[in-house]
Scaffold this motif. Structure first.
Motif, PDB file in Angstrom:
ATOM      1  N   GLY A   1     -10.995  28.643  -7.699  1.00 13.95           N
ATOM      2  CA  GLY A   1     -11.347  29.873  -8.402  1.00 13.95           C
ATOM      3  C   GLY A   1     -11.906  29.589  -9.784  1.00 13.95           C
ATOM      4  N   VAL A   2     -11.276  28.661 -10.491  1.00 13.46           N
ATOM      5  CA  VAL A   2     -11.754  28.264 -11.822  1.00 13.46           C
ATOM      6  C   VAL A   2     -13.145  27.636 -11.713  1.00 13.46           C
ATOM      7  N   ILE A   3     -13.314  26.752 -10.749  1.00 14.87           N
ATOM      8  CA  ILE A   3     -14.606  26.084 -10.579  1.00 14.87           C
ATOM      9  C   ILE A   3     -15.701  27.097 -10.239  1.00 14.87           C
ATOM     10  N   ALA A   4     -15.411  28.003  -9.309  1.00 15.56           N
ATOM     11  CA  ALA A   4     -16.417  28.968  -8.862  1.00 15.56           C
ATOM     12  C   ALA A   4     -16.852  29.906  -9.982  1.00 15.56           C
ATOM     13  N   VAL A   5     -15.903  30.421 -10.741  1.00 12.45           N
ATOM     14  CA  VAL A   5     -16.250  31.326 -11.843  1.00 12.45           C
ATOM     15  C   VAL A   5     -17.038  30.575 -12.916  1.00 12.45           C
ATOM     16  N   THR A   6     -16.612  29.360 -13.212  1.00 11.35           N
ATOM     17  CA  THR A   6     -17.315  28.558 -14.221  1.00 11.35           C
ATOM     18  C   THR A   6     -18.748  28.275 -13.780  1.00 11.35           C
ATOM     19  N   LYS A   7     -18.928  27.862 -12.526  1.00 12.88           N
ATOM     20  CA  LYS A   7     -20.261  27.571 -12.009  1.00 12.88           C
ATOM     21  C   LYS A   7     -21.180  28.793 -12.114  1.00 12.88           C
ATOM     22  N   ALA A   8     -20.615  29.970 -11.917  1.00 13.28           N
ATOM     23  CA  ALA A   8     -21.428  31.185 -11.976  1.00 13.28           C
ATOM     24  C   ALA A   8     -22.044  31.399 -13.361  1.00 13.28           C
ATOM     25  N   PHE A   9     -21.311  30.979 -14.400  1.00 14.35           N
ATOM     26  CA  PHE A   9     -21.779  31.252 -15.759  1.00 14.35           C
ATOM     27  C   PHE A   9     -22.313  30.025 -16.497  1.00 14.35           C
ATOM     28  N   LEU A  10     -22.262  28.859 -15.870  1.00 13.47           N
ATOM     29  CA  LEU A  10     -22.817  27.662 -16.507  1.00 13.47           C
ATOM     30  C   LEU A  10     -24.317  27.780 -16.796  1.00 13.47           C
ATOM     31  N   PRO A  11     -25.128  28.317 -15.868  1.00 14.66           N
ATOM     32  CA  PRO A  11     -26.556  28.382 -16.163  1.00 14.66           C
ATOM     33  C   PRO A  11     -26.897  29.157 -17.427  1.00 14.66           C
ATOM     34  N   VAL A  12     -26.217  30.299 -17.650  1.00 11.45           N
ATOM     35  CA  VAL A  12     -26.529  31.092 -18.843  1.00 11.45           C
ATOM     36  C   VAL A  12     -26.088  30.367 -20.105  1.00 11.45           C
ATOM     37  N   MET A  13     -24.943  29.692 -20.062  1.00 14.31           N
ATOM     38  CA  MET A  13     -24.485  28.938 -21.227  1.00 14.31           C
ATOM     39  C   MET A  13     -25.406  27.760 -21.508  1.00 14.31           C
ATOM     40  N   ARG A  14     -25.837  27.092 -20.451  1.00 20.21           N
ATOM     41  CA  ARG A  14     -26.750  25.954 -20.627  1.00 20.21           C
ATOM     42  C   ARG A  14     -28.069  26.405 -21.254  1.00 20.21           C
ATOM     43  N   LYS A  15     -28.611  27.508 -20.761  1.00 20.46           N
ATOM     44  CA  LYS A  15     -29.876  28.012 -21.291  1.00 20.46           C
ATOM     45  C   LYS A  15     -29.733  28.484 -22.739  1.00 20.46           C
ATOM     46  N   GLN A  16     -28.561  29.025 -23.067  1.00 22.31           N
ATOM     47  CA  GLN A  16     -28.285  29.432 -24.451  1.00 22.31           C
ATOM     48  C   GLN A  16     -28.148  28.231 -25.379  1.00 22.31           C
ATOM     49  N   ASN A  17     -27.809  27.076 -24.756  1.00 19.51           N
ATOM     50  CA  ASN A  17     -27.430  25.884 -25.514  1.00 19.51           C
ATOM     51  C   ASN A  17     -26.204  26.177 -26.384  1.00 19.51           C
ATOM     52  N   HIS A  18     -25.321  26.971 -25.809  1.00 12.07           N
ATOM     53  CA  HIS A  18     -24.145  27.403 -26.564  1.00 12.07           C
ATOM     54  C   HIS A  18     -23.130  28.007 -25.598  1.00 12.07           C
ATOM     55  N   GLY A  19     -21.849  27.763 -25.873  1.00 15.49           N
ATOM     56  CA  GLY A  19     -20.789  28.378 -25.085  1.00 15.49           C
ATOM     57  C   GLY A  19     -19.499  27.592 -25.202  1.00 15.49           C
ATOM     58  N   CYS A  20     -18.409  28.252 -24.856  1.00 16.83           N
ATOM     59  CA  CYS A  20     -17.101  27.598 -24.895  1.00 16.83           C
ATOM     60  C   CYS A  20     -16.314  28.021 -23.662  1.00 16.83           C
ATOM     61  N   ILE A  21     -15.910  27.037 -22.882  1.00 15.27           N
ATOM     62  CA  ILE A  21     -15.111  27.276 -21.680  1.00 15.27           C
ATOM     63  C   ILE A  21     -13.702  26.781 -21.965  1.00 15.27           C
ATOM     64  N   ILE A  22     -12.746  27.690 -21.902  1.00 13.65           N
ATOM     65  CA  ILE A  22     -11.350  27.350 -22.179  1.00 13.65           C
ATOM     66  C   ILE A  22     -10.557  27.502 -20.890  1.00 13.65           C
ATOM     67  N   ASN A  23     -10.083  26.399 -20.365  1.00 10.22           N
ATOM     68  CA  ASN A  23      -9.309  26.408 -19.125  1.00 10.22           C
ATOM     69  C   ASN A  23      -7.816  26.379 -19.440  1.00 10.22           C
ATOM     70  N   VAL A  24      -7.102  27.378 -18.946  1.00 11.80           N
ATOM     71  CA  VAL A  24      -5.662  27.450 -19.189  1.00 11.80           C
ATOM     72  C   VAL A  24      -4.971  26.539 -18.183  1.00 11.80           C
ATOM     73  N   SER A  25      -4.559  25.391 -18.667  1.00 10.79           N
ATOM     74  CA  SER A  25      -3.838  24.425 -17.851  1.00 10.79           C
ATOM     75  C   SER A  25      -2.345  24.637 -18.100  1.00 10.79           C
ATOM     76  N   SER A  26      -1.604  23.573 -18.285  1.00  8.25           N
ATOM     77  CA  SER A  26      -0.161  23.652 -18.464  1.00  8.25           C
ATOM     78  C   SER A  26       0.359  22.266 -18.816  1.00  8.25           C
ATOM     79  N   ILE A  27       1.550  22.212 -19.371  1.00  9.38           N
ATOM     80  CA  ILE A  27       2.207  20.912 -19.506  1.00  9.38           C
ATOM     81  C   ILE A  27       2.339  20.276 -18.130  1.00  9.38           C
ATOM     82  N   SER A  28       2.377  21.112 -17.082  1.00  9.44           N
ATOM     83  CA  SER A  28       2.473  20.612 -15.712  1.00  9.44           C
ATOM     84  C   SER A  28       1.224  19.860 -15.287  1.00  9.44           C
ATOM     85  N   GLY A  29       0.150  19.977 -16.045  1.00  8.19           N
ATOM     86  CA  GLY A  29      -1.035  19.191 -15.778  1.00  8.19           C
ATOM     87  C   GLY A  29      -0.942  17.785 -16.334  1.00  8.19           C
ATOM     88  N   ARG A  30       0.106  17.530 -17.125  1.00  6.23           N
ATOM     89  CA  ARG A  30       0.315  16.206 -17.726  1.00  6.23           C
ATOM     90  C   ARG A  30       1.641  15.590 -17.301  1.00  6.23           C
TER      91      ARG A  30
END
Length: 282
Positions: A116-145
């Protein structure tokens, strides 16, 4: 932050709700996405409390459904034409012992927390790339470490997001798009509510893991009074959204940095002994 657009997923409660409010208070127009918009009342109530109703647009989004993502993407781009911040927050925590968790339950966990995270991110990557600007913040967890018994679906999904985010950050840096992981510890959210349906198998009287699962549940329950306020995480996310050069990781929460430090630097046998003793040998 005027005229800047932020998307936040999973906004009906917890980190997503609080983050939507904090970003709106900082001047962002927030596209608050949730799977079931019938659950929007809490968000609207908080928005009214802080007088930011006009800064929040609630949209339906199921991050596991390709058609839902496409419709959401089309609406956002048609309405705003840009995306400055994407906060991938939607998720839940599956629990139980590995032997008793079906493959379908593992797949369902990954469909939401990873694909789900990958799919939503992929949908909006083109617009961010074309803008040459953007911030993607992925909510992970201590459980990711730091791994923990009885929570393998959730922990595996967060480890996956950690590695994927590192790759994405390296790919997007030349295009001015920042990728950040925030790694909360234990907070007062409802993330465990869905996972308990899976854990029920390991709590059943016929389960060979019942005694161990009960001890894990007791350990989590006894610590609930010390769980943090989700607002702390929301404020950190809103702060990151305004940074020019954010770091890749932001551990946050009581004992999180110490746990990561010990996990990284202690010999595995010693770390293993500490965890087993704390959970199962009391």
């Amino acid at each position: 932050m005027k005229n800047k657009i932020a998307i936040v997923t999973g906004t009906s409660s917890g980190f997503g709700l609080s983050t939507s409010i904090e970003l709106a208070r900082k001047g962002f127009t927030v596209v608050a996405a949730m799977r079931n918009i019938n659950k929007k009342s809490d968000l609207l109530q908080e928005a009214k409390k802080y007088d930011v109703e006009s800064k929040i647009v609630i949209c339906e989004l199921d991050v596991t459904n390709e058609n839902s993502i496409l419709a959401f993407h089309e609406r956002v781009i048609a309405t705003f034409g840009r995306v400055d911040v994407l906060v991938n927050n939607a998720g839940y925590a599956g629990a139980g012992f590995v032997e008793e968790i079906s493959m379908d339950e593992y797949r369902q966990q990954f469909e939401t927390n990873v694909f789900g995270v990958i799919a939503v991110t992929k949908a909006f990557l083109p617009v961010m790339r074309k803008q040459n600007h953007g911030c993607i913040i992925n909510v992970s967890s201590i459980s990711g470490r730091v791994a923990f018994p009885g929570l393998s679906p959730y922990i595996a999904s967060k480890h996956a997001i950690e590695g994927w985010s590192e790759s994405l950050r390296l790919e997007m840096q030349p295009f001015g798009v920042k990728v950040v992981l925030i790694e909360p510890g234990s907070y007062k959210t409802n993330i465990w509510s869905t996972g308990k349906q899976v854990a029920a198998k390991s709590l059943h009287s016929h389960s060979p893991y019942q005694n161990y699962m009960k001890k894990i549940e007791k350990y989590i329950t006894e610590g609930e009074n010390s769980f943090g306020d989700p607002l702390e995480v929301a404020r950190k996310i809103a702060g990151i959204a305004g940074m020019e050069t954010p770091d890749i990781r932001y551990p946050i929460g009581r004992g999180v940095k110490a746990s990561i430090f010990l996990r990284d630097f202690l010999p595995w046998r010693l770390w293993e002994k500490i965890i087993i003793t704390k959970l199962f040998q009391k």
